[in-house]
Write an enzyme that holds these catalytic residues in place. Sequence first.
Site, PDB file in Angstrom:
ATOM      1  N   GLN A 109       0.887  -1.162   0.000  1.00 14.86           N
ATOM      2  CA  GLN A 109       0.000   0.000   0.000  1.00 14.86           C
ATOM      3  C   GLN A 109       0.923   1.210   0.000  1.00 14.86           C
ATOM      4  O   GLN A 109       1.556   1.503   1.003  1.00 14.86           O
ATOM      5  CB  GLN A 109      -0.908  -0.031   1.227  1.00 14.86           C
ATOM      6  CG  GLN A 109      -1.829  -1.240   1.210  1.00 14.86           C
ATOM      7  CD  GLN A 109      -2.383  -1.561   2.572  1.00 14.86           C
ATOM      8  OE1 GLN A 109      -1.634  -1.845   3.488  1.00 14.86           O
ATOM      9  NE2 GLN A 109      -3.693  -1.502   2.697  1.00 14.86           N
ATOM     10  N   HIS A 115       6.177   3.833   6.059  1.00  8.68           N
ATOM     11  CA  HIS A 115       7.421   3.098   5.837  1.00  8.68           C
ATOM     12  C   HIS A 115       7.069   2.007   4.833  1.00  8.68           C
ATOM     13  O   HIS A 115       6.168   1.200   5.095  1.00  8.68           O
ATOM     14  CB  HIS A 115       7.893   2.485   7.158  1.00  8.68           C
ATOM     15  CG  HIS A 115       9.266   1.892   7.132  1.00  8.68           C
ATOM     16  ND1 HIS A 115      10.116   1.997   8.193  1.00  8.68           N
ATOM     17  CD2 HIS A 115       9.929   1.184   6.197  1.00  8.68           C
ATOM     18  CE1 HIS A 115      11.255   1.369   7.913  1.00  8.68           C
ATOM     19  NE2 HIS A 115      11.152   0.862   6.697  1.00  8.68           N
ATOM     20  N   HIS A 121       6.516  -1.232   2.987  1.00 12.54           N
ATOM     21  CA  HIS A 121       6.537  -2.610   3.459  1.00 12.54           C
ATOM     22  C   HIS A 121       5.697  -3.483   2.543  1.00 12.54           C
ATOM     23  O   HIS A 121       4.715  -3.035   1.967  1.00 12.54           O
ATOM     24  CB  HIS A 121       6.070  -2.744   4.909  1.00 12.54           C
ATOM     25  CG  HIS A 121       4.729  -2.150   5.202  1.00 12.54           C
ATOM     26  ND1 HIS A 121       4.509  -0.788   5.282  1.00 12.54           N
ATOM     27  CD2 HIS A 121       3.526  -2.724   5.427  1.00 12.54           C
ATOM     28  CE1 HIS A 121       3.240  -0.552   5.562  1.00 12.54           C
ATOM     29  NE2 HIS A 121       2.604  -1.718   5.636  1.00 12.54           N
ATOM     30  N   HIS A 173       3.420  -6.793   2.392  1.00 13.61           N
ATOM     31  CA  HIS A 173       2.668  -7.806   3.126  1.00 13.61           C
ATOM     32  C   HIS A 173       2.843  -9.116   2.369  1.00 13.61           C
ATOM     33  O   HIS A 173       2.669  -9.159   1.150  1.00 13.61           O
ATOM     34  CB  HIS A 173       1.169  -7.480   3.139  1.00 13.61           C
ATOM     35  CG  HIS A 173       0.810  -6.270   3.924  1.00 13.61           C
ATOM     36  ND1 HIS A 173       0.345  -6.341   5.215  1.00 13.61           N
ATOM     37  CD2 HIS A 173       0.834  -4.963   3.594  1.00 13.61           C
ATOM     38  CE1 HIS A 173       0.086  -5.114   5.647  1.00 13.61           C
ATOM     39  NE2 HIS A 173       0.381  -4.256   4.684  1.00 13.61           N
TER      40      HIS A 173
END
Length: 193
Positions: A123, A134, A136, A138
């Site tokens: 996202q 930050h 990332h 998933h």
Amino acid sequence: MVKQMLLQLLPLLASRPGCFITRTSRPRALRSFSSTKMSSESYTFGPYKIPNEEVFYSSQLSYAMVNLRPVVPGHVLVCPRREVKRFVDLTVDETSDLWLTAQKIGSQLESYHKASSLTFSIQDGPQAGQTVPHVHIHILPRKGGDFEKNDEIYDAIDEKEKHLKQKLDLDKERKDRSLEEMSQEADEYRKLL
């Protein structure tokens, strides 16, 4: 596939001021650190300090941690070590390392959880549902029937939207886990890697 993606990103990244692109003949090795080594390192996730017990894998530029509120068993996050808010702001080396780390971890978790597929999701920015500034990834091991409609997994990841909370009732289904629970899960995953 990752190599093709990176080759497509190179012209975009090279045109950004202050962006330096280096090319190496071999990718950097990914490595899992022992608990002793990991305990001496510190990890942050946006404004949050991440307890070392929650981090189960680390490379030179990325790290992987268990999730506070997993959507499915094995739902973990892979982050760059450097705090970077948006995907486009990663260096080429960070982008490569992040995806190679995600690939390695995803493969192991799919097998460990006896899953048949993986969902990788980013996202990128607040309007995309990013709640921690930050970058990332998933990683979610997937099994047939884990969601009634396959794409509901994205709704579950993006729990902040009000209409999804009503529809999926995530507050009842997803509770914060204790540090002890998360540490135990991270210990299991360290053994895999």
